[in-house]
Enzyme design. Structure first.
Site, mmCIF file in Angstrom:
data_model
loop_
_atom_site.group_PDB
_atom_site.id
_atom_site.type_symbol
_atom_site.label_atom_id
_atom_site.label_comp_id
_atom_site.label_asym_id
_atom_site.label_seq_id
_atom_site.Cartn_x
_atom_site.Cartn_y
_atom_site.Cartn_z
ATOM 1 N N PHE A 227 0.860 -1.187 0.000
ATOM 2 C CA PHE A 227 0.000 0.000 0.000
ATOM 3 C C PHE A 227 0.892 1.231 0.000
ATOM 4 O O PHE A 227 1.750 1.384 0.868
ATOM 5 C CB PHE A 227 -0.927 0.032 1.220
ATOM 6 C CG PHE A 227 -1.866 1.202 1.193
ATOM 7 C CD1 PHE A 227 -3.050 1.147 0.467
ATOM 8 C CD2 PHE A 227 -1.552 2.379 1.855
ATOM 9 C CE1 PHE A 227 -3.902 2.237 0.414
ATOM 10 C CE2 PHE A 227 -2.410 3.480 1.803
ATOM 11 C CZ PHE A 227 -3.581 3.409 1.091
ATOM 12 N N ASP B 105 9.113 2.909 1.432
ATOM 13 C CA ASP B 105 7.948 3.660 1.885
ATOM 14 C C ASP B 105 7.824 3.427 3.387
ATOM 15 O O ASP B 105 7.369 2.378 3.837
ATOM 16 C CB ASP B 105 6.701 3.166 1.139
ATOM 17 C CG ASP B 105 5.416 3.834 1.643
ATOM 18 O OD1 ASP B 105 5.462 4.520 2.684
ATOM 19 O OD2 ASP B 105 4.371 3.659 0.991
ATOM 20 N N LYS C 35 2.812 9.788 8.134
ATOM 21 C CA LYS C 35 1.891 9.575 9.262
ATOM 22 C C LYS C 35 2.363 10.130 10.614
ATOM 23 O O LYS C 35 1.788 11.071 11.124
ATOM 24 C CB LYS C 35 1.556 8.089 9.374
ATOM 25 C CG LYS C 35 0.690 7.602 8.215
ATOM 26 C CD LYS C 35 0.116 6.237 8.467
ATOM 27 C CE LYS C 35 -1.034 5.913 7.528
ATOM 28 N NZ LYS C 35 -0.672 5.267 6.281
HETATM 29 C C1 LIG Z 1 -0.950 5.549 4.890
HETATM 30 C C2 LIG Z 1 0.093 5.130 3.937
HETATM 31 C C3 LIG Z 1 0.297 5.824 2.737
HETATM 32 C C4 LIG Z 1 -0.598 6.949 2.289
HETATM 33 O O1 LIG Z 1 -0.512 8.062 3.089
HETATM 34 P P1 LIG Z 1 -1.583 9.250 2.925
HETATM 35 O O2 LIG Z 1 -1.123 10.282 3.887
HETATM 36 O O3 LIG Z 1 -2.925 8.645 3.251
HETATM 37 O O4 LIG Z 1 -1.533 9.695 1.515
HETATM 38 C C5 LIG Z 1 1.349 5.429 1.938
HETATM 39 N N1 LIG Z 1 2.139 4.410 2.278
HETATM 40 C C6 LIG Z 1 1.965 3.712 3.419
HETATM 41 C C7 LIG Z 1 2.902 2.598 3.750
HETATM 42 C C8 LIG Z 1 0.923 4.039 4.277
HETATM 43 O O5 LIG Z 1 0.726 3.324 5.389
#
Ligand SMILES: *Cc1c(COP(=O)(O)O)cnc(C)c1O
Length: 406
Positions: free
Chosen positions: A139, A223, A252
């Protein structure tokens, strides 16, 4: 104060219905506790999806935001602002990367990371090197570029998602090896897959990706939107695995609830996005950066990251006990630090447990089909973890009863 039912009804009438919120309206928070519109307290084991690491209404964070708001909110990237320079210094010093590019969310940080990788090779005249390798259950956010990396069909279908990405089974180094070639710009991955079901990189996987990327002249991009800023017990989650990527996306936990994202890169990648090729109006604004600076200072002053390992082990032990008590409902638990998933047995849906958990006074999120995800604030106490898990035991007992023929 209002009441939950009334606010829920008003929300259902006017909010765009792209979410499926639980029928409760939160009004305020304190530490790891949330209070709804009727004053009922909940233990927050979600922390706004791994966002509110320093807990709710932290006085240092609240004061920093209020002071900065009274001083300077925003000036654009046409000039410097003191706060964002200071945050870039802090992030580079703590992470060992050389450069910080600010934005407003995780999806945006990943967009910047993708653009950086492709443009790095483009700038070197290597125009055929555009393909990305990403993973099943990955994700990376909801923007179209980030969606191209996302490995779950239901998030992608029907959106005309751009291509140029090969998806490979997470953890399968041989499959990565088989797909590598001179057209691969980068391998992109999470060090622990969050939304995909709290799946940690298997032993040696990330180190193997580093070797494959190097052997093929490609970049390795992590990521760390969910795993960064202490969630796994290190400033960056990758430190737990002893592997360094060429760039890392963060968001986050960085602002403690104030929206901010960042991309950290090595000096070797500093030329990939020259002036004019990428930017954002709000990214790096003084208020967001001040919030992030306050979060970093709280993490230090309260020794929060150092405590994550121990708290995570306590949570793991408590969830292990749930597995022993409810073997017909619980398959096991997995994850790292304060990112843990309780895996339910095949046929049970994590989503169906969230309402029951709420009734027991605990807010949780689901990850994947049958994983109950625990991402408490890093300030969570041992007693709060025990209370939350005991409340979840009540939920599991109910599920277990349903299985039992009377
Ligand atoms: C939450 C998340 C995203 C997306 O972040 P947003 O601030 O909602 O755009 C991308 N990568 C990972 C691993 C995430 O947990």
């Amino acid at each position: 104060m209002g009441n939950n039912a009334e606010i829920v009804a008003r929300g259902q009438a006017v909010l765009y219905p792209n979410y499926r919120p639980l029928p409760v309206s939160m009004q305020r928070g304190q530490g790891s506790t949330l209070f709804d519109a009727e004053g009922k307290a909940y233990l927050d084991m979600a922390a706004g999806v791994a966002v509110c690491g320093v807990g709710h209404a932290h006085p240092v964070l609240a004061k920093a935001i209020a002071e900065q708001a009274a001083e300077l909110l925003h000036v654009s990237n046409y000039v410097y602002n003191t706060v964002n320079v200071e945050l870039a210094e802090q992030l580079t010093r703590r992470s060992g990367y050389a450069r910080a590019l600010f934005c407003n969310s995780g999806g945006e940080a990943n967009e910047a990371m993708l653009k950086l990788a492709r443009h790095h090779f483009y700038g070197q005249g290597d125009t055929g090197r555009t393909r990305m390798v990403a993973f099943t259950h990955a994700f990376h956010g909801r923007t179209l570029g980030a969606l191209s990396l996302t490995g779950t069909a239901k998030y992608r279908e029907g959106f005309g998602v751009p291509g140029g990405v090969t998806h490979v089974a997470y953890g399968d180094l041989e499959a990565v090896r088989a797909t590598m070639g001179p057209d691969v710009a980068a391998i992109v991955c999470e060090v622990v897959q969050g939304e995909g079901g709290v799946i940690a990189a298997p032993e040696g996987f990330l180190a193997g990706l580093r070797e494959l990327a190097d052997a093929h002249g490609a970049l390795l991009l992590f990521d760390e939107v969910q795993t960064g800023i202490g969630r796994l017990g290190h400033f960056l989650g990758a430190e737990a695995f002893g592997v360094r990527a060429d760039a890392v996306s963060l968001a986050k936990g960085l602002g403690g609830g104030f929206p901010i994202g960042a991309l950290l890169t090595t000096e070797a990648l500093a030329g990939a996005l020259p002036p004019g090729t990428h930017g954002t109006t709000f990214g790096g604004n003084a208020l967001a950066c001040r919030a992030a600076l306050a979060v970093l200072s709280i993490l230090d002053d309260e020794n929060l990251i150092a405590e994550v390992g121990r708290k995570g082990e306590l949570l793991r032990d408590l969830l292990d006990e749930l597995g022993v008590r409810f073997p017909r409902v619980v398959e096991g638990n997995r994850g790292l630090g304060l990112l843990r998933g309780l895996v339910l047995r095949e046929g049970l849906l994590a989503r169906d447990c969230l309402g029951l958990a709420l009734e027991q006074g605990v807010l949780l999120t689901a990850a994947g089909e049958r994983v109950l995800r625990f991402t408490p604030p890093l300030v969570v106490t041992d007693a709060e973890l025990r209370r939350a898990v005991e409340a979840i035991a009540v939920v599991l007992a109910k599920l277990d009863e349903k299985l039992q023929p009377a």
